[in-house]
Scaffold this motif. Structure first.
Motif, mmCIF file in Angstrom:
data_model
loop_
_atom_site.group_PDB
_atom_site.id
_atom_site.type_symbol
_atom_site.label_atom_id
_atom_site.label_comp_id
_atom_site.label_asym_id
_atom_site.label_seq_id
_atom_site.Cartn_x
_atom_site.Cartn_y
_atom_site.Cartn_z
ATOM 1 N N ASP A 1 32.628 35.087 47.307
ATOM 2 C CA ASP A 1 31.164 33.616 46.529
ATOM 3 C C ASP A 1 30.638 33.865 45.371
ATOM 4 O OD1 ASP A 1 32.954 32.392 48.454
ATOM 5 O OD2 ASP A 1 31.873 32.682 49.864
ATOM 6 N N GLN A 2 29.492 34.907 45.996
ATOM 7 C CA GLN A 2 28.303 34.770 43.964
ATOM 8 C C GLN A 2 28.516 36.599 43.922
ATOM 9 O OE1 GLN A 2 24.749 32.662 46.644
ATOM 10 N NE2 GLN A 2 24.523 32.248 44.635
ATOM 11 N N ALA B 1 36.028 26.639 53.911
ATOM 12 C CA ALA B 1 34.980 27.898 54.283
ATOM 13 C C ALA B 1 33.919 27.598 54.745
ATOM 14 C CB ALA B 1 35.234 29.540 54.329
ATOM 15 N N ARG B 2 33.682 27.308 53.005
ATOM 16 C CA ARG B 2 32.491 27.226 52.459
ATOM 17 C C ARG B 2 32.016 25.696 51.780
ATOM 18 N NH1 ARG B 2 32.099 32.296 53.056
ATOM 19 N NH2 ARG B 2 33.821 32.538 52.473
ATOM 20 N N ASP B 3 30.987 25.018 51.449
ATOM 21 C CA ASP B 3 29.852 24.129 50.917
ATOM 22 C C ASP B 3 30.740 24.290 49.527
ATOM 23 O OD1 ASP B 3 29.249 23.291 52.617
ATOM 24 O OD2 ASP B 3 27.491 23.502 52.116
ATOM 25 N N LYS C 1 25.494 44.426 46.339
ATOM 26 C CA LYS C 1 24.378 43.750 46.652
ATOM 27 C C LYS C 1 25.755 42.253 46.629
ATOM 28 C CE LYS C 1 20.420 40.646 45.491
ATOM 29 N NZ LYS C 1 19.830 40.156 43.906
ATOM 30 N N SER C 2 26.580 42.130 46.429
ATOM 31 C CA SER C 2 27.169 41.192 46.501
ATOM 32 C C SER C 2 27.491 41.140 47.629
ATOM 33 C CB SER C 2 28.164 40.866 45.128
ATOM 34 O OG SER C 2 27.801 41.674 43.854
ATOM 35 N N ARG C 3 28.529 41.909 48.074
ATOM 36 C CA ARG C 3 29.183 42.767 49.139
ATOM 37 C C ARG C 3 27.535 42.422 50.303
ATOM 38 N NH1 ARG C 3 33.224 44.844 52.070
ATOM 39 N NH2 ARG C 3 32.522 46.482 53.459
ATOM 40 N N GLU D 1 38.146 26.676 45.117
ATOM 41 C CA GLU D 1 39.550 27.464 44.882
ATOM 42 C C GLU D 1 39.605 27.515 46.441
ATOM 43 O OE1 GLU D 1 40.595 29.760 40.885
ATOM 44 O OE2 GLU D 1 39.421 31.293 42.700
ATOM 45 N N VAL D 2 41.160 27.631 46.786
ATOM 46 C CA VAL D 2 41.744 28.312 47.999
ATOM 47 C C VAL D 2 42.593 29.419 47.300
ATOM 48 C CG1 VAL D 2 42.762 28.412 49.768
ATOM 49 C CG2 VAL D 2 40.955 26.247 49.231
ATOM 50 N N CYS D 3 42.126 30.353 47.881
ATOM 51 C CA CYS D 3 43.415 31.557 48.403
ATOM 52 C C CYS D 3 43.590 31.928 49.478
ATOM 53 C CB CYS D 3 42.898 33.296 47.441
ATOM 54 S SG CYS D 3 43.530 34.543 47.191
#
Lengths: 563, 468
Positions: free
Chosen positions: B320-321, A399-401, B457-459, A405-407
């Motif tokens: 992701d971050q 889904a992202r650049d 913030k992450s969310r 990992e894919v969960c």
């Protein structure tokens, strides 16, 4: 070595075996074919299962438990006295009791069983059932859906062809299956159900209504009063169609109340439950894509289908009287026994082939870009009512650049949002970093005949396959838990089998003693004392004679019909 | 291989023959032994059955097309004699057909006006059946026509004006009874809806289940539809009022949920959307969506000394971050924690010290502060390792303590973190200075390989990225 078939029910369990002269139901230590699914620990720390335990539910409710099948597949624990048990462990105790009955009946060791589960049981609940069998020392290679088991029993019994609608309203679960028989093939077209709807809910509704009317809270009742109320309502429910206007004397919060059980009252509080029962029926009919005129026979299974209200609802829905010429309490056990027999001797397998379906949709979560606050979307992989065993692959991409990992999380259910479906587990696989959408993984779901799921994931670009699943099965035991549970359960021992009838009678006497007052109480007390004396003498002839007499007297005194 | 070849059968339209062929093959292709071949066989079988059905229909159609006109005439005649309301209703229904045509793909539609318009033969056929059948009469009777008669009533709100009813009463006393009941219940609903103080009490809605007609599909659907519409109107209105800063009470979610259980609005969603305005439907379905329906599995469990519940573990959200917590905010969090501890522990401790040891206030306070600091270390260890993953101060900031995989740290790891923290303390001001340049990943965090993450913030960033 025989394989037995077990119907592990919410209220009652039964066990059968296929012998050379047909299906035989295994009698328990009391010589009865139904064993109440009740577990109790007595004062001596010994294990009591069945009718005796059910009698103890009234006066020893803190060491006795019933209807725990509801908790299968959850992590909840039940405290009996000082020990904690999971539903799986409690079920294994019932299974152990049935296993011993079968061993005594067949005079040989039993190590394998086919256990029936509600068709609508989810993966967690099925795993828990399987584990319960293992804890009881039974290898469970096959779980069979209850309506399917009933259909097998009916099918072999009638040898009729056509479409059957099986309605299985048990103590705690409701199942609907539509099957077709032809040329020795039994094909399940669709299954649906409600895991939390059964006879116990009708009793629960009655109790709620009584307490609401009397402005009492359930928590304010003493355990004994509450269990007594359960018993009285169960009796009233069973008698509702024969006699209306039953007068009950209820003992609640220390005061005595008269309660009139009218059929209007019962009808009113049953309506919401019956409405709930209609849903799965309608859904199964829709999924099977059959008009109701094409249903050749409506078959009722499960003790709660004796309710006249349920019957008339079904009658109205299908414009005909449902049939139930086999005992609805034991037909599932008979079907399971046949399945067990078929499994055992492969020669007989030519007679009948069974194809079943997966009753719910299985899928995974995918990123929801429209409304992220609602959580991921559900991507169905195996649609409900797909014929099993089945193995389906669907591809999903990153889904992202630069995703590394894919969960893949595994869900079961019908909602379009994953968070409203049942979470079964997840699997995380590494993928090479690439721009979004360029890495593809193939997700393969394989669903077997027992209703258990396996997941394999292949990363297309590297060709690597993964199938080690992080399982999320509430109530499931790992190796260490299993050893501990086995140790704990091994410490629990039954009383000698031959004593069981005396114990059941004493437990019943004890219940009657506590329920009665004055002269009658003295009378019962004397009877029990004299029975104790007879037991002490250990003269078997005399014991059985006194037992018969006492049973007769108790039958007269006992106004309840709840076991 | 074509499906016919798999079945080893010549193409035909005989379902019985297909079944026989399938059965024969299946005995050698058992699902548990050859799952893949079985799947293939099964789909071939299903395909063949469908193909046969289509073939049959085609054959019949070609035959039928010659005689349709004749049938149409007959059915029209029947309509006139059998059911006066059918003819009358057609007038009412026609304008709604447009709306209903969306439902066309549903085979089992509780309301399908076009059934009347497009297939008059079906309606009269059903009515014929009713007269022939005794037991199943109730079911057969709910043809679309009747549904609409009732709806007309409810929309007109005044039953007596409607000429249809009299005709119906003569035809079917049972139905008339049902309709009377329906109006009585509806009156009760309306009365209840006028009293905002009462309509959000679930017990006040129990009367809906008092009548056995609830199990009747026609009654259930019509009553459900009417109540649905009223609920939706009230809630829409309340919503509008709220935007104008006026207050009006909404029907609460648990009442909507309760009625949904009775009328299965969720299951009938497509039909409701077909019958009512989209905005009305959205309004109710949005409230239904927000409400979680879970049956308590422990319901009905009997006996046992105690039930020990375990919360269902929801899969953790992952992003992701992740963003580290800010140094200043962490300082504030610590101060907040100390303040809390001072109020809860330190203050009492200082009073006790003053009374018991007879110390002056100043000295007592200093000792109490020391106690607070020790208490802080203890609390931080327990709270950060627990499933809250934060001390109360950090919790307020939306911070969580995690390991390198952004998961909860255990008590063991938490102890190590505590130790690392006490180890960096002697550095004093220099330590602070170093920490200022570490970008939120402080010395003791690094030492104990744990992170303090700004989860809030992450969310938010995660959601923002998804949206945009």
């Amino acid at each position: 070595m025989a394989i037995i078939g077990i119907d592990l029910g919410t209220t009652n369990s039964a066990c059968g075996v296929l012998t050379d002269d047909g299906v035989k139901l295994v009698p328990n230590r009391l010589g009865e074919t139904l064993t109440p699914s009740v577990v109790s620990l007595d004062e001596a720390g010994k294990l009591v299962v069945g009718k005796t335990a059910k009698e103890r539910l009234i006066n020893h409710s803190d060491t006795t438990v019933a209807a725990f099948k509801r908790l299968m597949g959850t992590d909840h624990k039940i405290k009996l006295g000082r020990q904690q048990f999971s539903a799986t462990e409690l079920s294994s105790l019932v299974l152990r009791s049935l296993k011993e009955d079968a061993e005594a009946f067949l005079n040989k060791e039993i190590t394998e069983a086919v256990i029936s589960v509600p068709a609508y049981f989810n993966d967690n609940q099925r795993q828990a059932t399987k584990q319960a069998g293992e804890l009881a020392g039974l290898k469970v290679e096959r779980l069979i859906n209850e309506p399917t088991a009933a259909a097998i029993a009916y099918g072999l019994h009638d040898k009729r062809e056509g479409n059957f609608l099986i309605l299985d309203l048990g103590g705690g679960t409701f199942d609907v299956s539509i099957l077709e028989f032809f040329d020795g093939i039994m094909e399940v077209h669709a299954s649906a159900g409600d895991n939390y709807l059964g006879g116990e809910d009708f009793v629960e509704a009655m109790i709620d209504s009584v307490l609401e009317e009397l402005k009492l809270k359930k928590s304010s009742l003493k355990p004994r009063e509450l269990q007594n109320l359960y018993m009285q309502m169960e009796t009233a429910k069973r008698r509702i169609s024969q006699q209306t206007g039953q007068l009950l004397k209820l003992n609640l919060s220390g005061r005595e109340v008269e309660w009139k059980v009218t059929s209007e009252w019962f009808e009113r509080l049953s309506t919401p439950l019956l409405l709930r029962a209609k849903r799965p029926i309608e859904r199964a009919m829709r999924d099977a894509d059959l008009p109701s005129a094409k249903i050749d026979e409506v078959v009722l299974v499960g003790g709660s289908t004796r309710l006249a209200l349920f019957r008339s609802m079904v009658g109205r829905m299908f414009g005909r009287l449902p049939s139930c010429h086999l005992n609805p309490d034991t037909v599932v056990a008979m079907g399971a026994a046949i399945q067990a027999g078929l499994k055992e001797k492969n020669s007989a397998l030519d007679d009948i082939v069974l194809t079943d379906v997966c009753p719910y949709t299985l899928g995974t979560g995918i990123v929801n870009e429209d409304s992220p606050q609602l959580g991921n979307y559900f991507l169905p992989i195996i649609e409900r009512n797909t014929v099993v065993p089945v193995s389906i692959v669907r591809s999903v991409c990153t889904a992202r650049d630069d995703q590394n990992e894919v969960c893949i999380d595994i869900y079961q259910g019908e909602n379009r949002l994953v968070k409203k479906n049942v979470y079964l587990g997840e699997l995380t696989v590494p993928v090479p970093k690439k721009p979004r959408g360029e890495e593809v993984v193939e997700v393969r779901y394989s669903y077997d005949m027992n209703g258990l799921l396996e997941v394999d994931i292949t990363v297309v670009s590297t060709g690597k396959t993964f199938n080690k699943l992080v399982e999320f099965t509430p109530g499931a035991l790992n190796e260490q838990d299993r050893v501990q549970a086995l140790e704990k359960l091994a410490k629990l021992k039954f009383h000698p089998r031959e004593d069981e009838e005396n114990r059941a009678l004493l437990a019943r006497g004890e219940r009657l003693y506590e329920a009665s007052l004055g002269e009658q109480r003295d009378h019962i007390s004397k009877l029990l004392a004299s029975f104790d004396r007879v037991l002490d003498k250990q003269n078997l002839v005399e014991i059985s004679k006194t037992r018969a007499e006492l049973t007769e007297i108790f039958d007269k005194l006992d106004g309840e019909d709840w076991i | 291989m074509s499906p016919w070849e798999i079945l080893e059968l010549a193409p035909c339209d005989d379902a019985r023959a297909i079944k026989r062929a399938y059965a024969k093959k299946l005995k050698h292709t058992r699902p548990d032994e050859k799952p893949e071949e079985f799947q293939q066989l099964h789909s071939a079988y299903k395909w063949a059955l469908k193909a046969a059905e289509r073939q049959k229909e085609e054959n019949e159609e070609s035959k039928e097309s010659q005689s349709t006109e004749a049938i149409a005439e007959i059915t029209n005649a029947e309509q006139a004699t059998l059911s006066p309301e059918v003819a009358q209703l057609q007038g009412h229904v026609e304008p709604q057909v447009q709306q209903g045509s969306e439902l066309n793909h549903q085979d089992h539609s509780p309301v399908s006006p076009e059934a009347i318009e497009q297939a008059p033969s079906e309606v009269s056929h059903d009515l014929n059946q009713v007269q022939g059948q005794e037991t199943g009469g109730e079911i057969q009777r709910e043809t679309a026509t009747e549904k609409y008669t009732e709806e007309q009533h409810s929309e007109g709100r005044d039953a007596q004006e409607n000429p249809i009813e009299e005709g119906v009463t003569e035809q079917d006393p049972q139905r008339a009874q049902r309709i009377t009941e329906y109006h009585q219940v509806l009156d009760q609903v309306d009365r209840l809806l006028k009293e905002p103080s009462k309509f959000n009490v679930k017990e006040n809605w129990r009367f809906l289940t008092d009548t056995p007609y609830m199990l009747d599909e026609e009654y259930n659907w019509n009553l459900g539809l009417t109540i649905f519409e009223r609920f939706a109107r009230i809630n829409l209105q309340a919503g509008e009022c709220a935007s104008k800063d006026k207050k009006q009470i909404q029907i609460s979610n648990n009442i909507i949920q309760y009625c949904n259980n009775l009328f299965d609005w969720n299951g009938n969603a497509p039909y409701l959307y077909g019958a009512l305005d989209e905005s009305l439907c959205d309004c109710i379905f949005n409230s239904l969506q927000s409400e979680e329906v879970t049956v308590d599995p422990a319901q009905g469990l009997r006996g046992g000394r105690k039930l020990i519940r375990q919360k269902a573990i929801q899969p953790e959200e992952t992003y992701d971050q992740y963003y580290f917590g800010h140094l200043l905010a962490r300082g504030v969090a610590v101060l907040l924690d100390l303040l809390l501890l001072y109020v809860a522990v330190g203050f009492i401790a200082s009073i006790v010290i003053m009374k018991v040891y007879d110390m002056p206030e100043g000295a007592a306070t200093t000792i109490a502060l020391g106690i607070c600091c020790l208490a802080y270390l203890l609390m931080a260890w327990i709270a950060e390792s627990s499933h809250f993953q934060a001390t109360p101060g950090k919790y307020l900031m939306g911070y969580k303590v995690t390991n390198k995989k952004f998961e909860r740290i255990g008590y063991g790891h938490g102890l190590w973190r505590l130790l690392s923290f006490t180890l960096t303390l002697p550095l004093g001001k220099i330590g602070w200075l170093i920490n200022c340049f570490l970008g939120g990943n402080l010395m003791h965090d690094r030492l104990s390989s744990s992170h303090v993450i700004n989860m809030r913030k992450s969310r938010e960033e995660h959601l923002r990225k998804l949206r945009g």
